[in-house]
Design a protein around this motif. Structure first.
Motif, PDB file in Angstrom:
ATOM      1  N   TYR A   1       0.809  -1.445  -0.024  1.00 46.49           N
ATOM      2  CA  TYR A   1      -0.041  -0.085  -0.052  1.00 46.49           C
ATOM      3  C   TYR A   1       0.748   1.211  -0.080  1.00 46.49           C
ATOM      4  N   LEU A   2       2.073   1.380   0.217  1.00 41.77           N
ATOM      5  CA  LEU A   2       2.973   2.535   0.543  1.00 41.77           C
ATOM      6  C   LEU A   2       2.958   3.275  -1.097  1.00 41.77           C
ATOM      7  N   SER A   3       3.130   2.848  -1.899  1.00 37.99           N
ATOM      8  CA  SER A   3       3.405   3.555  -2.846  1.00 37.99           C
ATOM      9  C   SER A   3       2.027   4.279  -3.486  1.00 37.99           C
ATOM     10  N   SER A   4       0.942   3.700  -3.190  1.00 39.42           N
ATOM     11  CA  SER A   4      -0.320   4.544  -3.436  1.00 39.42           C
ATOM     12  C   SER A   4      -0.992   5.288  -2.346  1.00 39.42           C
ATOM     13  N   SER A   5      -0.197   5.716  -1.535  1.00 36.04           N
ATOM     14  CA  SER A   5      -0.355   6.145  -0.165  1.00 36.04           C
ATOM     15  C   SER A   5       0.130   7.601   0.002  1.00 36.04           C
ATOM     16  N   GLU A   6      -0.570   8.384   0.823  1.00 38.54           N
ATOM     17  CA  GLU A   6       0.018   9.770   1.121  1.00 38.54           C
ATOM     18  C   GLU A   6       0.740   9.482   2.858  1.00 38.54           C
ATOM     19  N   ILE A   7       1.795  10.279   2.896  1.00 37.85           N
ATOM     20  CA  ILE A   7       2.622   9.870   4.126  1.00 37.85           C
ATOM     21  C   ILE A   7       2.922  11.048   4.799  1.00 37.85           C
ATOM     22  N   PHE A   8       2.389  11.344   6.265  1.00 39.27           N
ATOM     23  CA  PHE A   8       2.349  12.426   7.056  1.00 39.27           C
ATOM     24  C   PHE A   8       3.417  12.117   8.126  1.00 39.27           C
ATOM     25  N   LEU A   9       4.409  13.298   8.436  1.00 39.56           N
ATOM     26  CA  LEU A   9       5.443  13.066   9.305  1.00 39.56           C
ATOM     27  C   LEU A   9       5.399  14.024  10.325  1.00 39.56           C
ATOM     28  N   ALA A  10       5.641  13.666  11.516  1.00 44.90           N
ATOM     29  CA  ALA A  10       5.782  14.345  12.582  1.00 44.90           C
ATOM     30  C   ALA A  10       7.696  14.347  12.767  1.00 44.90           C
ATOM     31  N   LYS A  11       8.074  15.689  12.970  1.00 41.92           N
ATOM     32  CA  LYS A  11       9.532  16.067  13.332  1.00 41.92           C
ATOM     33  C   LYS A  11       9.715  16.659  14.327  1.00 41.92           C
ATOM     34  N   ASP A  12      11.061  16.386  15.074  1.00 45.43           N
ATOM     35  CA  ASP A  12      11.653  17.012  16.116  1.00 45.43           C
ATOM     36  C   ASP A  12      12.840  17.589  15.677  1.00 45.43           C
ATOM     37  N   GLN A  13      13.076  18.869  15.497  1.00 44.85           N
ATOM     38  CA  GLN A  13      14.271  19.384  14.814  1.00 44.85           C
ATOM     39  C   GLN A  13      14.509  18.577  13.489  1.00 44.85           C
ATOM     40  N   LYS A  14      15.589  17.773  13.351  1.00 43.54           N
ATOM     41  CA  LYS A  14      15.970  17.207  11.984  1.00 43.54           C
ATOM     42  C   LYS A  14      15.317  15.640  12.064  1.00 43.54           C
ATOM     43  N   HIS A  15      14.698  15.316  12.915  1.00 44.08           N
ATOM     44  CA  HIS A  15      14.451  13.755  12.956  1.00 44.08           C
ATOM     45  C   HIS A  15      13.057  13.507  12.711  1.00 44.08           C
TER      46      HIS A  15
END
Length: 132
Positions: A12-26
């Motif tokens: 499913y990854l290639s047909s999905s949207e990815i949302f990220l939470a970041k802390d500084q650079k990570h």
């Protein structure tokens, strides 16, 4: 982190949207959303262990719920293991309602058993939220 099967994620990854939470650079958290016409499914939510319990998963979920509304998605769903009581409680607090139980999902779809807090994951609990 939320799915130990690379094969399942690759489906499913290639047909999905990815949302990220970041802390500084990570990257400290991730949510994967798979859309299908007017509906979407949250496929994966994970937060780095040392950041868990700080509301990051909740913020990711709230962001994606709002994003989905604005994108015209009418129905949002998520599935989790029957033993994932904290996750089920969180999803319900955010407005999801249990609508299905898929018997032996984790036993049939994963090569190795999945344990959480010393308990074997067997069934999948499916929850849905109407956004209209």
């Amino acid at each position: 982190m939320a799915d130990p099967s690379k094969e399942m994620v690759d489906k499913y990854l290639s047909s999905s949207e990815i949302f990220l939470a970041k802390d500084q650079k990570h990257i400290i958290g991730i949510l994967v959303l798979k859309r299908e016409q007017n509906a979407a499914e949250i496929m994966n939510v994970a937060v780095e262990e040392k950041y868990q319990g700080k509301g990051i998963g909740t913020q990711l979920l709230q962001h994606v719920i709002q994003y989905s509304r604005e994108a015209g998605i009418k129905q949002l769903s998520i599935g989790t293991a029957d033993i994932s009581l904290d996750q089920i409680t969180l999803y319900q607090k955010l407005g999801f309602k249990v609508n299905d139980r898929i018997a032996d999902f984790f036993l049939k779809n994963y090569e190795k058993p999945i344990y959480e807090n010393g308990k074997l994951a067997k069934d999948m609990i499916r929850l849905e939220m109407s956004l209209s």
